[in-house]
Design a protein around this motif. Structure first.
Motif, PDB file in Angstrom:
ATOM      1  N   ARG A 120       0.832  -1.205   0.000  1.00  0.00           N
ATOM      2  CA  ARG A 120       0.000   0.000   0.000  1.00  0.00           C
ATOM      3  C   ARG A 120       0.864   1.250   0.000  1.00  0.00           C
ATOM      4  N   ALA A 121       1.959   1.197   0.727  1.00  0.00           N
ATOM      5  CA  ALA A 121       2.877   2.342   0.756  1.00  0.00           C
ATOM      6  C   ALA A 121       3.500   2.571  -0.625  1.00  0.00           C
ATOM      7  N   ASP A 122       3.850   1.465  -1.290  1.00  0.00           N
ATOM      8  CA  ASP A 122       4.412   1.603  -2.635  1.00  0.00           C
ATOM      9  C   ASP A 122       3.392   2.156  -3.614  1.00  0.00           C
ATOM     10  N   LEU A 123       2.134   1.778  -3.420  1.00  0.00           N
ATOM     11  CA  LEU A 123       1.087   2.253  -4.319  1.00  0.00           C
ATOM     12  C   LEU A 123       0.982   3.773  -4.271  1.00  0.00           C
ATOM     13  N   ALA A 124       1.229   4.346  -3.097  1.00  0.00           N
ATOM     14  CA  ALA A 124       1.113   5.797  -2.937  1.00  0.00           C
ATOM     15  C   ALA A 124       2.123   6.546  -3.799  1.00  0.00           C
ATOM     16  N   THR A 125       3.231   5.886  -4.144  1.00  0.00           N
ATOM     17  CA  THR A 125       4.256   6.548  -4.962  1.00  0.00           C
ATOM     18  C   THR A 125       4.316   5.975  -6.383  1.00  0.00           C
ATOM     19  N   THR A 126       3.310   5.187  -6.747  1.00  0.00           N
ATOM     20  CA  THR A 126       3.283   4.591  -8.079  1.00  0.00           C
ATOM     21  C   THR A 126       2.599   5.540  -9.053  1.00  0.00           C
ATOM     22  N   LYS A 127       3.289   5.840 -10.151  1.00  0.00           N
ATOM     23  CA  LYS A 127       2.718   6.699 -11.175  1.00  0.00           C
ATOM     24  C   LYS A 127       2.079   5.831 -12.251  1.00  0.00           C
ATOM     25  N   ASN A 149       6.880  -0.579 -11.426  1.00  0.00           N
ATOM     26  CA  ASN A 149       7.239   0.754 -10.933  1.00  0.00           C
ATOM     27  C   ASN A 149       8.199   0.705  -9.753  1.00  0.00           C
ATOM     28  N   HIS A 150       8.280  -0.453  -9.072  1.00  0.00           N
ATOM     29  CA  HIS A 150       9.163  -0.592  -7.908  1.00  0.00           C
ATOM     30  C   HIS A 150       9.917  -1.922  -7.996  1.00  0.00           C
ATOM     31  N   PRO A 151      10.679  -2.132  -9.065  1.00  0.00           N
ATOM     32  CA  PRO A 151      11.273  -3.457  -9.278  1.00  0.00           C
ATOM     33  C   PRO A 151      12.227  -3.887  -8.168  1.00  0.00           C
ATOM     34  N   ARG A 152      13.067  -2.992  -7.700  1.00  0.00           N
ATOM     35  CA  ARG A 152      14.068  -3.368  -6.693  1.00  0.00           C
ATOM     36  C   ARG A 152      13.426  -3.737  -5.357  1.00  0.00           C
TER      37      ARG A 152
END
Length: 631
Positions: A171-178, A355-358
């Motif tokens: 959910r935290a990653d979703l907030a920064t996903t474009k 969007n957040h591979p690493r």
């Protein structure tokens, strides 16, 4: 060219079907049984047996024996190379070598049946390759590069129990996903993220899909932009094919990167020569137009994605029944089949991971290099073997650049956009003009090397010196020193399917997919082969055309598969064609494009002597140009 097609000419079996069905070598004709010495009746006048007639033929000369010996030696070298490729697991390369071994014998000009040594060699090679391919069929798809399962295929057994901490992180990653799609996070999406991130199978299949995406990413993004649909719809290819242009669903017949069904009008041409579902660019344009059409019908991108899998009519009826125009409400209320339930969440998971591979363990992604080609438009049939000679690229590379071709040559009666290795369009246009238009489906092109003579080149291609000299307007004893190249008047080899009448069934084929591939109706296919149902065993020799009859157009009004069928099975609608004309489509291509309207004059087709000799170094360098094994 498939080796099984070549074997049709010199089968040792009583009927052609026996060899193709995998039989052993033909039985020799038995000598007449000796008369019983105790018999009192006078024997009948014996009929001269086949062997006796053959033995009465003149014995071959020493020169002919030497030629046969050299040919058999060359065949053994090609077979050994194919066997080495086979043992190494490189089945497409093995097929090329085995084809070459058979080609050399079929095109040698030597009477196969009248030359026992060559006939025995032919039978041995046919039998050995037959056995190897049948073994390959048991283990996979025969001498065909395997298609890797898509991430969606391996995610069928995903459970929906997710660590709360993992979901919180997602959910935290979703907030920064474009994204240009309205992304959400819930248990379903988190489950797929967990599967792709924390299981080896899930990780590897998604990793390979991401890597292959590099080859087509720029092209897909351009096409999506032109049609005005969200860029992140590129990730439907993760669920559909894993970015594999030649993927085919063996149950439904859906094919290509976007898994279009074999019926329905999407603006993609399909006939017995080409299938544009396998063309990455043309199929992507059709996909983008269809997604826009679905969105205009449903007003929601999630519902449009679900409709791409389950059918627009099914989604509209589910919305009408429940009163909810929401994918998640339809999901919770049991209005969607299991496949469609998974379809949208797995795509959203792929978008977030991309969007957040690493953060999800995908720090080892190495994108395949973008596909860059030269394109020429041809309106004649040209074999890829001739193109390979001209542009100095392996046939396998040309096949990979032109995945919509169903045979190793372009259509004879229509235009075709032939994709060539970057930087080779000019040399193609220059050299193809030296080959008569009517011969471009069979003749070859030989770049002259130091030491070449008419005799050595004729021997290499198994043609007569007189024919080679005549094709190049030379005397039989002429020197070719100073010439750049020769055209080689090869006889047209027996093609895969010969007259287009037969097909050797491979593992995973059904009557539906075969009828689709060859542009015939399922009813005709069953009638010609006296069959029922859709299943057929691998190794079966199947008639795919009626002899001396026009081929039937593929039925476009076939019954739609049930909604619980294969991925893409319900894609049967007829979305509106783009208003953009073909000419404007050609103008907008981002790759360097060359249009060739080359036509050789029907008078002189000779390649005149040139003062600048071309070395054979470029020819040798072709072996260095290899396709990435992952493609």
């Amino acid at each position: 060219m498939n080796m099984r097609g070549k074997w049709l000419v010199f089968s040792g079996c009583a009927t052609l079907a026996v060899v193709l069905a995998g039989c052993g070598p033909s039985q020799p004709v038995k000598s007449p049984v000796a008369a019983n010495p105790q018999a009192t009746a006078p024997p009948l006048e014996p009929t001269a047996p086949v062997r006796t007639a053959a033995s009465a033929k003149p014995q071959p000369s020493a020169t002919e024996e030497q030629r046969v010996s050299q040919l058999i030696q060359q065949v053994e070298v090609a077979y050994a190379a194919g066997d080495a490729d086979y043992k190494r697991g490189d089945l497409p390369a093995a097929k090329v070598q085995f084809d070459h071994a058979v080609d050399m014998m079929l095109m040698s000009g030597i009477d196969m049946n009248g030359t026992p040594r060559l006939h025995d060699e032919f039978e041995r090679v046919v039998d050995d390759v037959n056995a190897l391919e049948m073994q390959a069929l048991k283990e996979g798809n025969g001498f065909v590069a395997p298609v890797e399962p898509s991430p969606a295929d391996v995610a069928n057994d995903v459970t929906f129990k997710v660590d709360p901490n993992f979901e919180a992180k997602a959910r935290a990653d979703l907030a920064t996903t474009k994204s240009d799609l309205p992304l959400v996070m819930n248990d379903y999406v988190a489950s797929f993220i967990n599967f792709f991130a924390n299981t080896q199978r899930g990780h590897n299949t998604l990793l390979h899909a991401f890597e292959r995406a590099g080859r087509y990413k720029a092209m897909i993004e351009h096409d999506l932009t032109e049609e005005g649909v969200p860029q992140d719809l590129i990730y439907l290819a993760v669920a559909e094919s894993g970015f594999q242009p030649r993927a085919v669903d063996r149950r439904s017949g859906a094919g290509g990167m976007w898994q279009f069904m074999p019926y329905g009008n999407y603006g993609l041409e399909r006939n017995r020569w080409i299938d544009q579902r396998f063309d990455p660019d043309k199929s992507t344009l059709a996909y983008a137009r269809y997604m826009k059409y679905l969105y205009d019908q449903l007003g929601d991108w999630y519902l449009a994605m679900a409709a791409y899998d389950h059918g627009a009519g099914n989604i509209q009826r589910a919305v009408a029944r429940t009163g909810y125009a929401s994918f998640w409400e339809l999901y919770k209320r049991g209005e969607l089949p299991a496949e469609t339930k998974n379809y949208v969440p797995e795509i959203l998971a792929a978008i977030i991971i991309a969007n957040h591979p690493r953060q999800y363990g995908f720090d080892d992604i190495t994108l395949d290099p973008p596909l860059v080609t030269d394109n020429v438009t041809v309106d004649y049939s040209v074999s890829l073997r001739l193109v390979s000679d001209i542009v100095d690229a392996p046939v396998e590379e040309l096949e990979a650049l032109n995945p919509s071709l169903l045979h190793s040559e372009t259509p004879p009666d229509s235009t075709f956009d032939l994709h060539l290795p970057a930087g080779t369009a000019s040399i193609f246009e220059q050299r193809i003009a030296e080959v008569p238009v009517a011969r471009r489906d069979s003749w070859r092109y030989h770049v002259v090397s130091e030491g070449d003579t008419l005799e050595s080149v004729a021997r290499e291609y198994h043609v007569s010196v007189a024919d080679l000299a005549a094709a190049n307007e030379l005397g039989d004893d002429a020197s070719i020193d100073g010439m750049e190249a020769l055209v080689v008047p090869e006889r047209r080899a027996p093609q895969y399917l010969g007259s287009g009448e037969f097909y050797l069934v491979r593992r995973g084929d059904t009557l539906l997919t075969i009828a689709d591939r060859f542009g015939v109706s399922l009813a005709d296919l069953r009638r010609w082969n006296h069959l029922r149902g859709n299943l057929i065993d691998a190794g079966h020799r199947l008639r795919v055309a009626a002899p001396a009859e026009a081929h039937t157009e593929y039925a476009s009004n076939r019954r739609t598969r049930s909604s619980s069928g294969s991925r893409g099975a319900s894609r049967t609608g007829d979305p509106p064609r783009s208003s953009r004309s073909r000419s404007s489509e050609a103008v907008r291509r981002r790759r360097t494009t060359h249009s060739s309207s080359t036509h050789a004059h029907t008078g002189s087709h000779a390649i005149t002597a040139r003062h600048t000799k071309t070395k054979n170094s470029s020819r040798k360098s072709s072996t260095k140009r290899q396709l990435d094994a992952k493609k």
